[in-house]
Design an enzyme around this catalytic site. Structure first.
Site, PDB file in Angstrom:
ATOM      1  N   LYS A  32     -11.026  -6.526  26.202  1.00 47.92           N
ATOM      2  CA  LYS A  32     -11.376  -5.144  25.883  1.00 47.92           C
ATOM      3  C   LYS A  32     -10.752  -4.740  24.551  1.00 47.92           C
ATOM      4  CE  LYS A  32      -7.529  -3.384  28.665  1.00 47.92           C
ATOM      5  NZ  LYS A  32      -7.119  -2.416  29.702  1.00 47.92           N
ATOM      6  N   TYR A 257       1.173   9.842  -2.401  1.00 46.12           N
ATOM      7  CA  TYR A 257       1.011  11.265  -2.113  1.00 46.12           C
ATOM      8  C   TYR A 257       2.358  11.968  -1.981  1.00 46.12           C
ATOM      9  CZ  TYR A 257      -3.997  10.700  -1.365  1.00 46.12           C
ATOM     10  OH  TYR A 257      -5.339  10.461  -1.540  1.00 46.12           O
TER      11      TYR A 257
END
EC number: 5.1.1.1
Length: 365
Positions: A32, A257
């Site tokens: 999964k 940033y």
């Protein structure tokens, strides 16, 4: 280009070690979440001859498995009706989560004139999904007697398997034992399964007919386990990128940033084209490490969506554009292993690996 390189030999060796450890029990291999981030198709294609079942979370994942392998596939999650006909036609195993769902499955099976393979999920204590423990025997009996269902399995899931001394483990095992006794009274052929990776490693007598070793198959071990044979299991993947630019800072300059990282004059920084947009953990910005030419370098500044920077200092080892960067190591003790990264940002290896998305190329080697 960012590449997750996966060792076929290590993957297959891990599974062989697990199979030896679990003895006669079947192996259901969970793939999964894109095989825990490693790529469903590649993982299934290279392991289908070693395992008995595959397991996934939903219908769409199941179809990806059946496209490349003929092994039975068990869907753990709730089944959406728009996919149920295709699932039944491909003999994908459905999980029954409550008594009422049996009748709905029977109606669809009658319309298709095809029986449905089913496993019943019993809630023995995790309290997430599954038939209530007190309603388990009635539900099992009903499914077993159905003309349109093939009751192939009965299972549950441990809530506290990562803490082998937790009393809930014994409580759940005792409950499941009673379910197994009832189920085997109906048919010895019904597959009973409870254990995930931590479950069968941490508890005795818990393999039953089948185990579901997910994270262990990909090479990640619980810290509590020191068995010599199991310790031969290794992580199967390394995440690699390239240096795309070298920057030299001037006095007073920063990077990224908000310019939270302020370097020194003459400091060199390497730009790496991977960021949180690729599923790499943003929390690592300004505190993670990467390996370039066998030297560990610290990340510098905030990670952006598409890139991060690392400090080379004065670049005494002459890092160049085009050099390979190892972001996730396959050696657990390294500072940039999935285990170490998870510890650093207070999460688990599952999280680190399964969030790596399709902007990263998977390559079996």
């Amino acid at each position: 280009m960012n590449i997750l390189k996966i060792s076929k030999q290590t993957l297959r060796n891990n599974i062989k070690i697990i199979r030896e450890y679990i003895g006669n029990a079947k192996m259901c291999f969970p793939v999964k979440a894109n095989a825990y981030g490693h790529g469903i198709e590649d993982i299934v294609e290279n392991t289908h001859d070693l395992v008995d079942f595959f397991a996934v979370a939903n219908s769409l994942e199941a179809f990806r498995v059946t496209a490349v392998a003929k092994n039975p596939v068990l869907v753990f999650g709730v089944i959406y009706y728009e996919y149920i006909e295709k699932m039944i036609s491909e003999n994908i195993r459905v999980s029954i989560q409550d008594y009422e769902y049996i009748e709905k499955l029977e109606q669809i099976a009658k319309e298709l004139d095809k029986k449905v393979y089913a496993h019943i999920n019993i809630n023995t204590g995790m309290n997430r999904m599954g038939v209530d423990y007190n309603d388990a025997c009635r539900t099992i009996q009903r499914a077993y007697e159905s003309d349109w269902l093939i009751l192939e399995g009965v299972y549950s899931h441990l809530a506290c398997a990562d803490n082998r001394d937790h009393p809930t483990n014994i409580k759940q095992k005792n409950r499941f034992d009673s379910i197994v006794k009832f189920t085997k009274g109906l048919s010895q052929d019904i597959i009973c399964h409870l254990s995930n990776s931590y479950g069968f490693l941490g508890q005795k007598g818990i393999c039953y007919d089948m185990v579901r070793p997910g994270i262990l198959s990909y090479g990640f071990l619980p810290e509590f386990y020191v068995d010599r044979v199991i310790r031969e299991i290794k992580p199967i993947a390394r995440l690699l990128s390239k240096v795309v630019k070298i920057i030299t800072l001037q006095e007073g300059e920063g990077v990224g940033y908000s310019l939270i990282y302020r370097g020194f004059e003459g400091e060199q920084l390497a730009v790496i084209p991977i960021g949180y947009g690729d599923g790499f953990p943003r929390e690592l910005g300004d505190r993670g490490f990467v390996n370039i030419n066998d030297v560990m370098y610290p990340m510098a500044g905030r990670m952006s969506m598409d890139g991060l920077t690392v400090s080379l200092g004065i670049n005494e080892y002459d890092v160049k554009v085009g050099d390979t960067v190892e972001l996730i190591s396959a050696i657990p003790r390294n500072r940039n292993s999935a285990f170490s990264i998870a510890k650093q940002i207070n999460t688990i290896e599952y999280d680190i690996m399964s969030t790596l998305n399709d902007r990263i190329i998977r390559k079996i080697i």
